[in-house]
Design a protein around this motif. Structure first.
Motif, PDB file in Angstrom:
ATOM      1  N   VAL A 393      -0.381   2.111  10.181  1.00  0.00           N
ATOM      2  CA  VAL A 393       0.569   2.141   9.296  1.00  0.00           C
ATOM      3  C   VAL A 393       0.029   2.737   7.922  1.00  0.00           C
ATOM      4  CG1 VAL A 393       2.181   1.203   7.685  1.00  0.00           C
ATOM      5  CG2 VAL A 393       1.956   0.589  10.258  1.00  0.00           C
ATOM      6  N   ASP A 394       0.409   3.609   7.404  1.00  0.00           N
ATOM      7  CA  ASP A 394       0.260   4.472   6.056  1.00  0.00           C
ATOM      8  C   ASP A 394       0.561   3.326   4.986  1.00  0.00           C
ATOM      9  OD1 ASP A 394       0.548   6.027   3.621  1.00  0.00           O
ATOM     10  OD2 ASP A 394       0.840   7.646   4.483  1.00  0.00           O
ATOM     11  N   LEU A 395      -0.597   2.962   4.395  1.00  0.00           N
ATOM     12  CA  LEU A 395      -0.337   1.812   3.427  1.00  0.00           C
ATOM     13  C   LEU A 395       0.230   2.363   2.138  1.00  0.00           C
ATOM     14  CD1 LEU A 395      -3.824  -0.104   3.480  1.00  0.00           C
ATOM     15  CD2 LEU A 395      -1.994  -0.678   4.618  1.00  0.00           C
ATOM     16  N   ARG A 396       0.213   3.516   1.685  1.00  0.00           N
ATOM     17  CA  ARG A 396       0.915   3.767   0.537  1.00  0.00           C
ATOM     18  C   ARG A 396       2.425   4.007   0.741  1.00  0.00           C
ATOM     19  NH1 ARG A 396      -2.701   4.992  -3.256  1.00  0.00           N
ATOM     20  NH2 ARG A 396      -4.527   5.151  -2.247  1.00  0.00           N
ATOM     21  N   GLU A 397       2.943   4.208   2.023  1.00  0.00           N
ATOM     22  CA  GLU A 397       4.265   4.161   2.500  1.00  0.00           C
ATOM     23  C   GLU A 397       4.784   2.647   2.575  1.00  0.00           C
ATOM     24  OE1 GLU A 397       6.868   6.101   6.028  1.00  0.00           O
ATOM     25  OE2 GLU A 397       4.851   6.889   5.880  1.00  0.00           O
ATOM     26  N   LEU A 398       3.995   1.811   3.017  1.00  0.00           N
ATOM     27  CA  LEU A 398       4.050   0.593   3.010  1.00  0.00           C
ATOM     28  C   LEU A 398       4.474  -0.149   1.710  1.00  0.00           C
ATOM     29  CD1 LEU A 398       4.192  -2.047   4.905  1.00  0.00           C
ATOM     30  CD2 LEU A 398       1.697  -2.453   4.510  1.00  0.00           C
ATOM     31  N   HIS A 399       3.774   0.326   0.735  1.00  0.00           N
ATOM     32  CA  HIS A 399       3.592  -0.134  -0.543  1.00  0.00           C
ATOM     33  C   HIS A 399       5.308   0.209  -1.168  1.00  0.00           C
ATOM     34  CE1 HIS A 399       3.085  -0.007  -4.822  1.00  0.00           C
ATOM     35  NE2 HIS A 399       2.033  -1.143  -4.636  1.00  0.00           N
ATOM     36  N   GLN A 400       5.500   1.589  -0.863  1.00  0.00           N
ATOM     37  CA  GLN A 400       6.907   1.938  -1.356  1.00  0.00           C
ATOM     38  C   GLN A 400       8.096   1.363  -0.720  1.00  0.00           C
ATOM     39  OE1 GLN A 400       7.016   6.265  -0.576  1.00  0.00           O
ATOM     40  NE2 GLN A 400       5.475   6.711  -2.045  1.00  0.00           N
ATOM     41  N   PRO A 405       3.867  -6.209  -3.660  1.00  0.00           N
ATOM     42  CA  PRO A 405       2.765  -5.563  -2.783  1.00  0.00           C
ATOM     43  C   PRO A 405       1.745  -6.657  -2.306  1.00  0.00           C
ATOM     44  CG  PRO A 405       2.372  -4.905  -5.106  1.00  0.00           C
ATOM     45  CD  PRO A 405       3.684  -5.698  -5.190  1.00  0.00           C
ATOM     46  N   LEU A 406       2.280  -7.672  -1.472  1.00  0.00           N
ATOM     47  CA  LEU A 406       1.363  -8.793  -1.217  1.00  0.00           C
ATOM     48  C   LEU A 406       1.106  -8.591   0.543  1.00  0.00           C
ATOM     49  CD1 LEU A 406       2.898 -11.784  -2.908  1.00  0.00           C
ATOM     50  CD2 LEU A 406       0.454 -10.998  -3.164  1.00  0.00           C
ATOM     51  N   ILE A 407      -0.355  -8.614   0.722  1.00  0.00           N
ATOM     52  CA  ILE A 407      -0.470  -8.673   2.157  1.00  0.00           C
ATOM     53  C   ILE A 407      -1.358  -9.943   2.503  1.00  0.00           C
ATOM     54  CG2 ILE A 407      -1.729  -7.410   4.189  1.00  0.00           C
ATOM     55  CD1 ILE A 407      -1.053  -4.919   2.659  1.00  0.00           C
ATOM     56  N   PHE A 408      -0.758 -10.675   3.474  1.00  0.00           N
ATOM     57  CA  PHE A 408      -1.634 -11.742   3.992  1.00  0.00           C
ATOM     58  C   PHE A 408      -2.159 -11.339   5.500  1.00  0.00           C
ATOM     59  CE2 PHE A 408       1.030 -13.422   0.813  1.00  0.00           C
ATOM     60  CZ  PHE A 408       0.465 -14.452   0.181  1.00  0.00           C
ATOM     61  N   GLU A 418      -9.236  -0.820   1.267  1.00  0.00           N
ATOM     62  CA  GLU A 418      -8.212   0.188   1.621  1.00  0.00           C
ATOM     63  C   GLU A 418      -6.836  -0.157   1.020  1.00  0.00           C
ATOM     64  OE1 GLU A 418      -8.184   1.820   5.485  1.00  0.00           O
ATOM     65  OE2 GLU A 418     -10.214   2.465   5.168  1.00  0.00           O
ATOM     66  N   ALA A 419      -6.484  -1.630   1.229  1.00  0.00           N
ATOM     67  CA  ALA A 419      -5.324  -2.238   0.820  1.00  0.00           C
ATOM     68  C   ALA A 419      -5.230  -2.279  -0.561  1.00  0.00           C
ATOM     69  CB  ALA A 419      -4.946  -3.535   1.608  1.00  0.00           C
ATOM     70  N   ILE A 420      -6.402  -2.481  -1.257  1.00  0.00           N
ATOM     71  CA  ILE A 420      -6.218  -2.572  -2.630  1.00  0.00           C
ATOM     72  C   ILE A 420      -6.170  -1.490  -3.265  1.00  0.00           C
ATOM     73  CG2 ILE A 420      -8.007  -3.441  -4.610  1.00  0.00           C
ATOM     74  CD1 ILE A 420      -8.874  -5.741  -2.749  1.00  0.00           C
ATOM     75  N   ASP A 421      -6.941  -0.339  -2.785  1.00  0.00           N
ATOM     76  CA  ASP A 421      -6.641   1.001  -3.233  1.00  0.00           C
ATOM     77  C   ASP A 421      -5.312   1.461  -3.366  1.00  0.00           C
ATOM     78  OD1 ASP A 421      -9.262   1.110  -4.012  1.00  0.00           O
ATOM     79  OD2 ASP A 421      -9.978   2.350  -2.175  1.00  0.00           O
TER      80      ASP A 421
END
Ligand code: UGA
Length: 438
Positions: A393-400, A405-408, A418-421
């Motif tokens: 999954v594209d993390l930037r798209e996910l962020h949008q 923006p919290l991932i467990f 990569e997640a932090i970036d």
């Protein structure tokens, strides 16, 4: 050779299909008429990579047949495998009533020499009981032998595990039966270990318990890593490079689940307690497994402060990737824990959603059609099963699409940097002290 498998569940169906694939003539028996009917139509009741293909192919070539009649099965096979469920009882010990029933059913149909093989996971000494039962209910003078031949396949890679096993364990005390069993396994290229029945039965419980112990060891390490700032991924890589230890089954995460480990570890503990030789090490393995999930839920609560009415996305419901099986899935326990605290959960799983819908908890959450749909507007994302699809999954798209923006990451699937970036606050398992709340 003509073989019969009684019980067409995960182990029975896959074993039967693989035996047919290597050239045996196999009759699979099950007392569930609807299941046999759909198998005859080529429909497989479980998602298991590669299984449908070999079932269809071998049904077409008539090497794989299905019936609901034990009598037909007993007449067909010179070797009769028992592969029926051995569910847990409330005290952790095994309910052997299905095995006992099948032993009686086989006994009354026996007319000439047969080998009765126990493939289900059973406590040590079950083979002796099966032999006693068959002797009691069979016609006087009918010859038979009982063999223990435990199965080591994993869901999700069952076909490959069966076709290319690490080892084949055959436990018995009759040369006649052991000779025939070696012929059954001749087409498979694998070392064969011949033992007495009790040892073969014990090997299965001991193997599963040892694998669970490795997982709990990694999980206990993850807790120490979290408070010391070390990274469990590096630690297990470092210890796993020692050939005596090995890297596999050292993945820290939410703990082990599924239809085998929780049940088998509990059964081995109950058995050892009953035998007067308590296996306390395994009690700790269980405790670590429970604590791992609780700690994870605590960390979500700590970050979100209050879970009530929080929109939380959960990726993964199956107990591991590449299966639709949600039985004793830690992902499901996690959903239950979140719902209990009032969170609004939206979940997605590539294969497990159909079986999840059969569980009572399913009415309390929403299911999404894609990982991104599940995450839309979510205040946190929890990764509960490490399906490969999720790491794509594209993390930037996910962020949008997420509200916060919290991932467990309960399976350490993502690369934290990569997640932090991509702008996320990321929390994995045992990956040091990554800051979560601003
Ligand atoms: C397990 C054994 O691996 C098989 O050898 C055995 O035949 C089978 O039980 C059985 O008794 O029938 P399975 O339950 O299909 O197979 O799945 P595993 O791949 O062993 O995984 C079990 C659980 O441990 C899963 O929840 C998985 O996520 C977890 N796990 C596994 C970890 O948390 N970390 C790991 O490093 C490995």
């Amino acid at each position: 050779m003509k073989l019969t498998i009684i019980g067409s569940g995960y182990v029975g169906l896959t074993t039967g299909a693989c035996f047919a694939e290597v050239g045996h003539h196999v009759m699979c028996v099950d007392n569930n008429e609807a299941k046999i009917q759909s198998l005859l139509e080529g429909k497989i009741p479980i998602y298991e990579p590669g299984l449908e293909n070999i079932v269809r192919k071998n049904v077409a070539s008539k090497r794989l047949q299905f019936t609901t009649s034990t009598e037909v099965g007993v007449n067909h096979g010179e070797v009769i495998f028992i592969a029926v469920p051995t569910p847990p009882q409330p005290d952790g010990s095994v309910d052997l009533s299905f095995i006992e029933k099948v032993a009686r059913e086989i006994a009354v149909c026996l007319d000439s020499y047969r080998i009765v093989v126990d493939k289900s996971t059973v406590p040590v000494k079950t083979g002796e009981r099966v032999a006693q039962t068959i002797r009691r209910y069979a016609k006087p003078g009918v010859e038979f032998d009982v063999i223990s031949n435990p199965e080591f396949l994993r869901e999700g890679s069952a076909v490959d595990d069966l076709m290319n096993p690490d080892r084949i364990v055959i436990g018995g005390n009759s040369d006649r039966a052991l000779g025939i069993m070696q012929k059954v396994y001749e087409p498979f290229v694998a070392p064969v270990l011949v033992t007495d029945i009790n040892s073969a039965e014990l090997i299965k419980h001991a193997a599963n318990s040892f694998l669970a112990l490795k997982i709990s060891y990694a999980n206990a390490l993850s807790e120490i890593c979290e408070v010391t700032g070390a990274d469990v991924e590096k630690v297990v890589e470092g210890i796993g490079m020692d050939k005596r230890i090995g890297r596999s089954f050292l993945n820290a995460g939410l703990g082990y689940g599924g239809s085998c480990f929780p049940k088998d570890i509990a059964a081995f503990i109950a058995l050892s307690d009953q035998a007067g030789t308590p296996f306390n090490l395994l009690k700790e393995v269980e405790k670590i497994n429970v604590r791992q999930l609780n700690r994870f839920v605590d960390s979500i609560r700590e970050a979100l402060w209050v879970l009530r009415d929080k929109k939380i996305a959960v990726w993964g419901l199956s107990f591991k990737p590449n299966t639709d099986d949600v039985r004793c899935s830690v992902a499901v326990s996690l959903v239950e824990a979140l719902v209990k605290e009032g969170a609004q959960v939206t979940a997605y799983d590539p294969k497990g959603m159909e079986k999840f819908l059969e569980l009572p908890i399913s009415s309390k959450i929403t299911l999404a059609a894609t990982p991104l749909e599940a995450a839309t507007d979510a205040e946190a994302l929890v990764i509960a099963t490490e399906w490969p699809e999720f790491s794509g999954v594209d993390l930037r798209e996910l962020h949008q699409v997420m509200r916060a923006p919290l991932i467990f990451d309960g399976r350490n699937l993502l690369e934290p940097s990569e997640a932090i970036d991509a702008g996320f606050q990321y929390r994995g398992i045992g990956r040091g002290t990554v800051p979560v709340a601003p």
